[in-house]
Design an enzyme around this catalytic site. Structure first.
Site, mmCIF file in Angstrom:
data_model
loop_
_atom_site.group_PDB
_atom_site.id
_atom_site.type_symbol
_atom_site.label_atom_id
_atom_site.label_comp_id
_atom_site.label_asym_id
_atom_site.label_seq_id
_atom_site.Cartn_x
_atom_site.Cartn_y
_atom_site.Cartn_z
ATOM 1 C CB SER A 167 -1.061 0.015 0.958
ATOM 2 O OG SER A 167 -2.381 -0.258 0.904
ATOM 3 C CE LYS A 170 -4.439 1.323 -0.789
ATOM 4 N NZ LYS A 170 -5.018 0.821 -0.138
ATOM 5 C CB SER A 225 -5.068 1.911 3.739
ATOM 6 O OG SER A 225 -3.828 0.852 3.181
#
Length: 558
Positions: A167, A170, A225
């Site tokens: 993640s 991102k 997230s």
């Protein structure tokens, strides 16, 4: 009185002549320097500042040794980390899969090779002028620490080994969204955004057709997230999913990433979705230059107001344990100012963290870490780098240095006396190393089509990049002749010099003369007290005669 006025008019004429000369200087014909493609420019006779070293290391060096100076202390820390690693689990975007879970398929270096590399680095720490850093808990981990202001790579272990980012992908998604979107834009969640993510991965329960401002989507993506938020952002910014992925990969190349390829905006597992710790540090550093991004990743809690589908507010918490006391306070770090966590079964734990102390801002990237180790290793790396590195302001240190005296100036096809360094540049050097000890080299960008940035002044120490400052030449313009003939560099005189020195001087002279004229008008002739004109002598003669007559009258009256 007529003579006096003539004298004043003469002074005004002189001032006007000087003013005309100044304008002629500013608008004078340009200097032309012919640039032959096969011949080098003439070199300066002055001694280069960087003669002390032949290093041409750039600020974006990607290979840095990082031996440990205290192996015993590090092994103790590793044991403590393993004992506590099972207590806290913040894997916010776990992708459940039954496929082969071998970690980090893209890696180009085996775990045994990494271990031997780390041991060899630890043995050679005392021989390096550049601080070696600390050993990571596990040899399979990779990590990088970079100074956000200078871009100097302070620490790197396995920085060029490919891993799955999870993640922390991102960070790139958020940066592109902020650069290309409006925070008040309304993002509509499509069916693909809601159901196109893996079941069981992180989300904030958005529904098909739900509408949210881009700002709220960014907070949902960076704090919780939320994978559906990342997907919806990609569709909104790129127009469609595939276009946004192309934007991500193009941006990575633009930033200098050489071992990065993105397949989605959220970091869910894909064999072709990979990066390195060094590339991720480049991305994280670029993202942190945006104040909106800084604010979002540094936010501990956020509330999304009711939407067209959700009637109640949605509460968000930042999952970064070094910043926010959410699930545990074990890893809180007082200098942490933001970051992004990541986890998938294939990627293991990944982490991007920003920390600021005494005006110095660092970013640390950890990939392929066991639970808890990524936080402990990040804290130890920050403490080490804050203690062993200092920043210098290029504006202050280079204020009295001429660019023509620096190695590499001869490669430029313009008059370097007319160039200047961009303001705000920073150089990072080991503690105890003076700014004058850094090697300096000018690098020309050639004909890039940019009439402003013509090159860079690079700083290095002990074969490590320490930072750079852009070289600006505002009035340079490159004109290509027909038939591929040699180019000509037309150098205009810098108007700034006239504005800064010449015009204020003329203005001051004109104001002075004008004040003298006003003073004369209101006080008759005090001007002549300073210059002894005939009017002044006549005035005092008359005054003396009047005084003598008064004294005579007074004597007769007595």
């Amino acid at each position: 009185m007529n003579n006096h006025l003539k004298e004043i008019r003469g002074k005004f004429l002189v001032a006007l002549v000087l003013f005309a000369v100044g304008l002629g200087y500013v608008a004078a014909p340009t200097q032309v320097y012919a640039v032959e493609e096969t011949e080098a420019s003439e070199t300066e006779e002055e001694t280069p500042l960087s003669a002390e070293t032949e290093s041409d290391a750039s600020a974006n060096s990607t290979e840095t040794e990082n031996p440990s100076e205290e192996p015993e202390a590090e092994s103790t820390a590793a044991e403590e980390t393993r004992q506590t690693s099972e207590e806290d689990s913040d894997s916010e975007d776990t992708a459940q899969t039954t496929e082969d879970t071998s970690v980090n398929e893209p890696s180009t270096t085996s775990a045994s090779e990494s271990a031997s590399e780390q041991e060899s680095q630890s043995e050679g720490a005392s021989n390096e002028k550049w601080p070696g850093g600390v050993a990571l808990t596990n040899p399979e981990e990779t990590g990088v620490v970079m100074d956000v202001d200078s871009g100097a790579l302070l620490y790197s272990y396995g920085g060029d080994i490919r891993h799955y980012p999870a993640s922390i992908t991102k960070v790139m998604t958020a940066m592109l969204a902020i650069e290309n979107g409006n925070l008040d834009d309304i993002v509509t969640f499509s069916k693909e955004a809601v159901y196109g993510i893996e079941r069981g991965s992180a989300h904030i329960a958005r529904d098909v057709g739900e509408e949210m401002p881009l700002r709220d989507c960014l907070y949902g993506m960076m704090l919780e997230s939320a994978n559906e938020c990342a997907y919806a952002i990609a569709e909104h910014i790129g127009g469609d999913f595939d276009t946004f992925i192309e934007m991500m990969n193009e941006k990575a190349k633009e930033l200098g990433c050489k071992n990065t390829h993105f397949c989605n905006p959220n970091g869910l597992f894909d064999e072709e979705h990979y990066t390195t710790a060094y590339d991720m540090a480049l991305i994280a550093r670029a993202a942190y230059e945006n104040e909106t991004f800084d604010e979002i990743v540094g936010t501990k809690n956020y509330t999304i107001p009711p939407t067209n589908i959700h009637e109640e507010e949605t509460y968000l918490n930042n999952h970064h344990a070094m910043l926010n006391y959410y699930k545990t306070k074990r890893y809180l770090y007082e200098y942490c100012v933001g970051g992004k966590t990541g986890y998938t079964t294939e990627a293991n734990n990944t982490l991007v963290t920003y920390a600021k102390k005494d005006g110095q801002t660092l970013v640390c990237v950890i990939l392929n870490a066991e639970q808890g180790c990524h936080y402990n290793d990040t804290t130890r790396l920050f403490e080490y780098c804050f203690e062993h590195f200092n920043n210098y302001s290029v504006d202050e240190e280079m204020a009295s240095v001429r660019l023509t005296m620096i190695d590499g100036a001869e490669a430029f096809s313009v008059d370097m006396n007319e160039a200047r360094l961009a303001a705000g540049a920073t150089v990072t050097l080991p503690a105890g190393v003076a700014f004058s000890e850094a090697a300096k080299k000018l690098v020309s960008y050639g004909d890039t089509g940019d009439d402003l940035v013509i090159g860079a002044l690079e700083f290095a120490y002990a074969d490590h990049g320490a930072g750079q400052a852009e070289v600006l030449f505002e009035k340079a313009k490159i004109i290509e002749e027909e038939g591929g003939a040699p180019a000509e560099i037309v150098v205009h005189r810098r108007f700034e010099k006239a504005v800064k020195w010449f015009l204020p001087t003329l203005g001051g002279a004109a104001v002075f003369i004008l004040l003298l004229l006003i003073q004369h008008v209101y006080t008759r002739a005090p001007y002549h007290r300073y210059y002894g004109s005939r009017l002044l002598r006549r005035h005092f003669r008359r005054k003396r005669k009047k005084n003598r007559r008064r004294r005579r009258r007074a004597a007769r009256d007595e």
